[in-house]
Design a protein around this motif. Structure first.
Motif, PDB file in Angstrom:
ATOM      1  N   ALA A 287      48.080  44.240  29.261  1.00  0.00           N
ATOM      2  CA  ALA A 287      47.508  44.339  27.913  1.00  0.00           C
ATOM      3  C   ALA A 287      46.306  45.270  27.946  1.00  0.00           C
ATOM      4  O   ALA A 287      45.249  44.919  28.482  1.00  0.00           O
ATOM      5  N   LEU A 288      46.462  46.458  27.377  1.00  0.00           N
ATOM      6  CA  LEU A 288      45.369  47.420  27.335  1.00  0.00           C
ATOM      7  C   LEU A 288      44.441  47.173  26.155  1.00  0.00           C
ATOM      8  O   LEU A 288      43.405  47.827  26.046  1.00  0.00           O
ATOM      9  N   ASP A 289      44.818  46.241  25.267  1.00  0.00           N
ATOM     10  CA  ASP A 289      43.930  45.859  24.171  1.00  0.00           C
ATOM     11  C   ASP A 289      44.162  44.384  23.837  1.00  0.00           C
ATOM     12  O   ASP A 289      45.116  43.760  24.308  1.00  0.00           O
ATOM     13  N   ARG A 290      43.292  43.834  23.018  1.00  0.00           N
ATOM     14  CA  ARG A 290      43.359  42.416  22.646  1.00  0.00           C
ATOM     15  C   ARG A 290      44.615  42.125  21.827  1.00  0.00           C
ATOM     16  O   ARG A 290      45.243  41.064  21.966  1.00  0.00           O
ATOM     17  N   ASN A 291      44.982  43.039  20.966  1.00  0.00           N
ATOM     18  CA  ASN A 291      46.130  42.833  20.093  1.00  0.00           C
ATOM     19  C   ASN A 291      47.405  42.572  20.894  1.00  0.00           C
ATOM     20  O   ASN A 291      48.263  41.791  20.474  1.00  0.00           O
TER      21      ASN A 291
ATOM     22  N   ASP B 221      41.749  43.727  30.896  1.00  0.00           N
ATOM     23  CA  ASP B 221      40.360  44.028  31.245  1.00  0.00           C
ATOM     24  C   ASP B 221      39.463  43.013  30.541  1.00  0.00           C
ATOM     25  O   ASP B 221      39.035  43.206  29.401  1.00  0.00           O
ATOM     26  N   GLY B 222      39.192  41.900  31.225  1.00  0.00           N
ATOM     27  CA  GLY B 222      38.395  40.844  30.613  1.00  0.00           C
ATOM     28  C   GLY B 222      36.989  41.280  30.263  1.00  0.00           C
ATOM     29  O   GLY B 222      36.416  40.830  29.273  1.00  0.00           O
ATOM     30  N   GLU B 223      36.386  42.165  31.066  1.00  0.00           N
ATOM     31  CA  GLU B 223      35.031  42.648  30.788  1.00  0.00           C
ATOM     32  C   GLU B 223      34.980  43.407  29.461  1.00  0.00           C
ATOM     33  O   GLU B 223      34.050  43.254  28.673  1.00  0.00           O
ATOM     34  N   LYS B 224      35.979  44.236  29.221  1.00  0.00           N
ATOM     35  CA  LYS B 224      35.985  45.052  28.009  1.00  0.00           C
ATOM     36  C   LYS B 224      36.388  44.233  26.789  1.00  0.00           C
ATOM     37  O   LYS B 224      35.782  44.346  25.717  1.00  0.00           O
ATOM     38  N   LEU B 225      37.413  43.404  26.927  1.00  0.00           N
ATOM     39  CA  LEU B 225      37.941  42.675  25.783  1.00  0.00           C
ATOM     40  C   LEU B 225      37.071  41.489  25.388  1.00  0.00           C
ATOM     41  O   LEU B 225      37.147  41.003  24.263  1.00  0.00           O
ATOM     42  N   LYS B 226      36.265  40.998  26.344  1.00  0.00           N
ATOM     43  CA  LYS B 226      35.360  39.873  26.081  1.00  0.00           C
ATOM     44  C   LYS B 226      36.106  38.704  25.422  1.00  0.00           C
ATOM     45  O   LYS B 226      35.743  38.240  24.333  1.00  0.00           O
ATOM     46  N   LEU B 227      37.124  38.240  26.107  1.00  0.00           N
ATOM     47  CA  LEU B 227      37.934  37.144  25.581  1.00  0.00           C
ATOM     48  C   LEU B 227      37.151  35.840  25.619  1.00  0.00           C
ATOM     49  O   LEU B 227      36.642  35.433  26.663  1.00  0.00           O
ATOM     50  N   GLU B 228      37.047  35.187  24.478  1.00  0.00           N
ATOM     51  CA  GLU B 228      36.350  33.903  24.431  1.00  0.00           C
ATOM     52  C   GLU B 228      37.192  32.808  25.062  1.00  0.00           C
ATOM     53  O   GLU B 228      36.684  31.964  25.801  1.00  0.00           O
ATOM     54  N   GLN B 229      38.475  32.811  24.744  1.00  0.00           N
ATOM     55  CA  GLN B 229      39.387  31.829  25.334  1.00  0.00           C
ATOM     56  C   GLN B 229      40.552  32.587  25.970  1.00  0.00           C
ATOM     57  O   GLN B 229      41.395  33.138  25.262  1.00  0.00           O
ATOM     58  N   GLN B 230      40.578  32.605  27.270  1.00  0.00           N
ATOM     59  CA  GLN B 230      41.651  33.303  27.964  1.00  0.00           C
ATOM     60  C   GLN B 230      42.844  32.378  28.145  1.00  0.00           C
ATOM     61  O   GLN B 230      42.670  31.210  28.503  1.00  0.00           O
ATOM     62  N   PRO B 231      44.046  32.876  27.909  1.00  0.00           N
ATOM     63  CA  PRO B 231      45.227  32.087  28.256  1.00  0.00           C
ATOM     64  C   PRO B 231      45.180  31.734  29.746  1.00  0.00           C
ATOM     65  O   PRO B 231      44.635  32.496  30.558  1.00  0.00           O
TER      66      PRO B 231
END
Length: 567
Positions: free
Chosen positions: A66-70, A88-98
């Motif tokens: 996944a190159l983007d959140r979408n 890229d968790g650093e870039k996407l800044k996912l609050e809740q990761q699967p």
């Protein structure tokens, strides 16, 4: 699956990974989905690999890059149990990761390795091979070939970026997918799209002129032909529009050159009048119509089989034509070569009906056997023979096929016209002659029907259900038969690569049509309608998809069970 926005290099990542797998012995099928936008909008590229031939995509994913959140939001439900979402968790800044997320700092690694955050997608390639346990050296070789034209610095930067992703996953995270891959050896197979295979078939058949106007998903045919033109002596013209393109093709064919055009449904609309000109002048032309959902602009980058009845009846008046619909990239090569022979043998247009799924998907095939390609020019009179002072271009013959001389034949006058004409090609309005000329042209249809390509049959000879399909649905249907058989349902596939004229064997194959289900990607059941009109056979069930997305084996199997539950 590699998912992201247009402009993030989604296609590059997917294609490079497909090449890595193909070159090391895996059978590969890869399809791509993109919006009709230059930049932005969600794109994805799926790669499926097996130890044996693979015929279609799979909806279940072992690895989602996944190159983007979408891409996570849209596709995380498709990830199989035990599969991984690489992002890229650093870039996407996912609050809740699967729970199955593998966070790799793609942009940071790209900056550290090559000072270029745009190479995050190449870092992702290395990371993907790392989690799959694959040999990074194979990726380096493919990257060198893929970026060779851009220079040594670009090649080395991509190699270093890929190594950074590979090293991070294998040395720091030490994560593996449930599906570990190892090279299968060098197979020597080709990895190509249906459009590339089709263009190669045209070149092998001796096509020497192509005129077209770009229109998705046919454009890459013209691009490929143009790339080979200087080397092989092929003239490829980007015409100002489809009207001009088709008239040029008719003119070139009348002059004796094997000629073709390629377009989509909207462009074919503009070609229709010139197609009629080829019909009445008995000029052999080949037209590729790569379907996409309509009407009007419709869904220009999506999947559909909506133009069958259109191409069967296109042009004013009545004249014979053949319609071929390749099932696979391999068949696209051989059927295109066959189209040129068929067109010249019967001196009539032949339409090769493709679509986005065949045109744009990559697949591995064995090298094509050029010994199977025979150039047959029918009743064409060689230029080197004696003058023909009594030549009649449209001579009435028992089979409707007239000896064909071309302009510049020594001592010979070659005349034809788009008006109704006599045997010499001069305009006439005589009622009796009009009748004879119509019957002459239409009589060719019987000859074409007699040599129509037989259907492909796959599965049991004693089926509970028979699936009838045509064109690019072959791969999904074939694998759907395997799924059904594994689930205890005896199934058979009868598949048409020549929708018109329908092969004579079809009626006998479907004589027991109690369990017949017609599968096609349109809303009105065009093949089902044609089948009933021509043979009297009515399908018991129908599976139709017209949302612009491709058929998959699982989709067909699920819909079939729903259909049969209503019987």
């Amino acid at each position: 699956m590699v998912g992201g926005e247009a402009g993030q290099g989604v296609q590059t990542v997917g294609l490079v990974l497909a090449r890595v797998l193909a070159r090391s012995g895996w059978w590969v099928f890869a399809d791509q989905d993109y919006e009709s936008r230059i930049r932005g909008g969600h794109n994805f590229f799926r790669v499926r690999a097996r130890e044996g031939p693979v015929h279609a995509h799979s909806e279940a994913l072992d690895l989602l890059i996944a190159l983007d959140r979408n891409s996570i939001d849209l596709h995380q439900s498709e990830v199989a149990p035990g599969g991984i979402i690489l992002c890229d968790g650093e870039k996407l800044k996912l609050e809740q990761q699967p729970p199955n997320t593998l966070s790799v700092p793609l942009e940071r690694l790209a900056r550290e390795a090559v000072s270029n955050p745009l190479m995050a997608n190449t870092v992702a390639m290395g990371a993907a091979l790392g989690v799959s346990g694959y040999d990074i050296g194979l990726l380096e070789d493919v990257l060198e070939g893929h970026f060779a034209a851009s220079g040594t610095e670009v090649v080395q930067a991509n190699v270093q970026a890929a190594r950074a992703g590979y090293h991070y996953v294998t040395s720091e995270l030490k994560v593996r997918t449930r599906q570990q891959l190892t090279p299968r050896g060098k197979a020597g197979r080709l990895l190509l799209t249906g459009n590339e295979a089709l263009a190669l078939g045209a070149l092998a058949a001796g096509c020497r002129f192509m005129a077209s106007y770009p229109m998705t998903p046919s454009t890459s045919i013209m691009e490929y032909m143009a790339s080979k033109g200087p080397e092989l002596g092929v003239a490829v013209l980007h015409a100002e529009d489809e009207i001009s393109a088709m008239n040029m093709v008719v003119g070139a064919a009348f002059a004796g050159v094997r000629a073709m055009a390629a377009t989509s449904g909207g462009g074919f609309c503009l070609m229709v009048e010139a197609l009629g000109l080829a019909g009445i002048t008995e000029t052999p032309v080949v037209v590729v119509e790569a379907q996409r959902p309509g009407p009007a602009t419709g869904l220009p980058t999506r999947y559909g089989q909506e133009d069958l009845e259109f191409v069967l009846h296109a042009a004013q008046g009545e004249f014979p034509r053949a319609v071929l619909a390749p099932a696979t990239a391999e068949e696209a090569f051989y059927l295109t070569a066959h189209a040129f022979n068929l067109s010249e043998r019967y001196q009539t247009p032949v339409i090769v009906l493709s679509d986005h799924y065949l045109a744009s998907s990559y697949t591995t095939v064995e090298p094509f056997d050029l010994n199977q390609v025979k150039i047959e020019r029918g009743a064409l009179i060689p230029l080197g023979v004696d003058p023909l002072p009594d030549y009649r271009r449209h001579r009435l013959t028992p089979d409707g096929i007239s000896p064909r001389a071309i302009p510049s034949h020594p001592g010979t006058l070659v005349v034809t016209t788009g008006d109704e004409h006599d045997e010499e090609g001069h305009i006439t309005e005589d009622a009796g002659l009009r009748t004879r000329m119509m019957l002459k042209r239409l009589g060719k249809l019987e000859g074409m029907r007699g040599e129509a390509l037989p259907p492909q049959v796959y599965g049991t000879s004693r089926p509970q259900v028979t699936l009838l399909g045509w064109g690019s649905t072959y791969g999904p249907l074939r694998e759907a038969v395997d799924l059904l058989d594994a689930g205890g349902m005896a199934a058979r596939l009868v598949h048409l690569s020549q929708p018109w004229p329908l092969p004579a064997q079809l009626t006998g194959m479907l004589s027991d049509s109690e369990g017949l289900v017609v599968v096609e990607q349109n809303a009105t059941g065009q093949m089902a309608h044609l089948l009933r009109a021509e043979t009297g056979i009515a399908a018991r069930g129908h599976i139709r998809r017209f949302d612009g997305r491709p058929m998959s084996p699982a989709f067909i199997a699920t819909r079939l069970k729903e259909e049969m539950a209503r019987w």
